[in-house]
Design a protein around this motif. Structure first.
Motif, short mmCIF file in Angstrom:
data_model
loop_
_atom_site.label_atom_id
_atom_site.label_comp_id
_atom_site.label_asym_id
_atom_site.label_seq_id
_atom_site.Cartn_x
_atom_site.Cartn_y
_atom_site.Cartn_z
N UNK A 148 -14.00 -8.94 5.34
CA UNK A 148 -14.96 -8.95 6.42
C UNK A 148 -16.18 -8.12 6.03
N UNK A 149 -17.33 -8.56 6.51
CA UNK A 149 -18.58 -7.84 6.24
C UNK A 149 -19.44 -7.89 7.49
N UNK A 150 -20.06 -6.76 7.81
CA UNK A 150 -20.90 -6.68 9.00
C UNK A 150 -22.17 -5.95 8.64
N UNK A 199 -7.51 -5.03 8.87
CA UNK A 199 -8.41 -5.83 8.06
C UNK A 199 -9.28 -4.94 7.17
N UNK A 200 -9.81 -5.53 6.10
CA UNK A 200 -10.73 -4.84 5.18
C UNK A 200 -12.16 -5.19 5.58
N UNK A 244 -17.39 1.00 2.47
CA UNK A 244 -16.28 0.50 3.27
C UNK A 244 -16.29 1.16 4.65
N UNK A 245 -16.09 0.37 5.67
CA UNK A 245 -16.02 0.91 7.03
C UNK A 245 -14.69 1.60 7.24
N UNK A 246 -14.67 2.56 8.15
CA UNK A 246 -13.45 3.30 8.46
C UNK A 246 -13.48 3.73 9.91
N UNK A 247 -12.32 4.11 10.42
CA UNK A 247 -12.24 4.60 11.78
C UNK A 247 -12.95 5.95 11.90
N UNK A 284 -17.83 12.28 2.71
CA UNK A 284 -18.39 12.29 1.35
C UNK A 284 -17.59 11.41 0.40
N UNK A 285 -16.35 11.11 0.73
CA UNK A 285 -15.53 10.30 -0.16
C UNK A 285 -15.96 8.84 -0.20
N UNK A 286 -16.89 8.44 0.66
CA UNK A 286 -17.38 7.06 0.59
C UNK A 286 -18.45 6.88 -0.48
N UNK A 287 -18.87 7.99 -1.14
CA UNK A 287 -19.83 7.90 -2.23
C UNK A 287 -19.08 7.99 -3.55
N UNK A 288 -19.38 7.08 -4.47
CA UNK A 288 -18.63 7.00 -5.71
C UNK A 288 -18.98 8.12 -6.69
#
Length: 352
Positions: free
Chosen positions: A53-55, A74-75, A117-120, A243-247
């Motif tokens: 999924x992409x938004x 879902x991803x 990636x989206x997260x809660x 910060x963990x969403x940045x590679x």
């Protein structure tokens, strides 16, 4: 792999499914409710279990949708609006509609494999909500004070209230005393504004206490950094949103706008300040840099070395901000891992 791109709106969402080559497989429009989100999941099952999924990245419109999709296992990835617009403009279709936008979102995922990636929602969102609400209250108090100053000037042009500190209790008490014996509509409105200013100051002070406790729990290492107090740390935590969403530290620098922009001309290689990125996050790093330029010995010595090497004042501050971006990145990572605070002190004070 099937990619389902979503064009989110306030009242409705349009989803378009594409295959690995970007060919359109299906389309559906539903209302922005949890029940229809579940119906959208049921509709997507016809494309198999291998789906992505992409938004479009606009959380004020897609937060409930993201929550429902993530809760269902879902991803989901977020596509920046700029990237989606570029993909739409490069397509063979003309015009702009919800299905065209949803198709552009899906195709953007195929072109860019490393999207966030989206997260809660977690503690970072609570910090951001509190910090944003405090900013709104401070702005409202400033408007109240500006109106109050004009009323005070009309009542007594010879008196100049204290600048930049009229909201302090002792100054408001002085204003109340001067207005006590005055009659008329202007004086009555001024007294009302004084009470409103007191009320807003009390709410702001309460938010400061709540933010101080919350930030101390989620970002203790960041608070140890010279020039980073509670409000600056709250802005960094809230705008970073994990910060963990940045590679890498370089991706974080690009996000906060401290990564230098090359502006070469002929054989002269040079860089300038970036005007892109998250400006709220960039302003927080800038406040840290300016504070350290006055009070932190390592930062002062670093700036002196840069200027001795030929950098201007702005160029040296730009380099300092880039180094501080890495320091902030490592501090946020340390807070995320819950390592002992004693081991952080050397990490957050070095600029190398």
């Amino acid at each position: 792999m099937v990619v389902l791109g979503i064009d989110a709106h306030k009242r409705s969402h349009t989803v378009v499914a594409v295959d690995h080559a970007g060919r359109k497989l299906g389309e559906r429009t539903l209302t922005a409710t949890t029940s229809d989100h579940l119906a959208m999941l049921t509709w997507a099952e016809q494309f198999g279990d291998q789906r992505q999924w992409a938004v479009e990245d606009c959380l004020h419109l897609s937060r409930r949708l993201e929550h429902d999709l993530l809760a269902a296992g879902e991803s989901l990835v977020r596509v920046p609006p700029k990237l989606m617009a570029q993909t739409r403009d490069s397509a063979r279709t003309y015009g702009k509609s919800d299905p065209i936008d949803a198709l552009a979102v899906a195709r953007a995922v195929l072109r860019e494999p490393d999207l966030p990636t989206a997260r809660l929602d977690g503690p970072a969102r609570e910090v951001r909500l509190l910090a944003d609400h405090r900013d709104d209250l401070v702005a409202e108090r400033t408007r109240v004070i500006n109106r109050l100053r004009w009323h005070l000037h009309e009542l007594d042009p010879s008196w100049a209230p204290p600048a930049r500190s009229l909201w302090r209790p002792k100054n408001l008490a002085t204003v109340t005393e001067r207005l006590k014996d005055l009659a008329g509509l202007v004086a009555r409105l001024a007294r009302t504004l004084v009470e409103r200013c007191r009320e807003l100051s009390g709410q702001i002070a309460e938010l400061d206490r709540e933010l101080s406790e919350l930030v101390a729990q989620v970002a203790p290492t960041l608070l140890e950094l010279c020039g980073c107090a509670t409000l600056t740390a709250a802005k960094i935590v809230g705008e970073t949103a994990g910060v963990d969403r940045f590679r890498s530290r370089h991706a974080f620098a690009r996000h906060n706008g401290t990564a230098p922009v090359p502006v070469w001309s002929s054989n002269r290689a040079r860089h300038r300040l970036s005007r892109v990125g998250n400006r709220q996050l960039n302003a927080a790093v800038h406040r840290i840099a300016i504070t350290q330029a006055h009070y932190h010995p390592e930062a002062i010595a670093f700036l002196e070395r840069r200027r001795a090497a030929g950098d201007s004042k702005l160029e040296s501050i730009r380099v300092l901000k880039r180094r501080l971006s890495d320091v902030v990145y490592r501090a946020l990572q340390a807070d995320l891992q819950h390592t002992p605070r004693a081991s952080h002190r050397r990490l957050t004070t070095t600029l190398t």
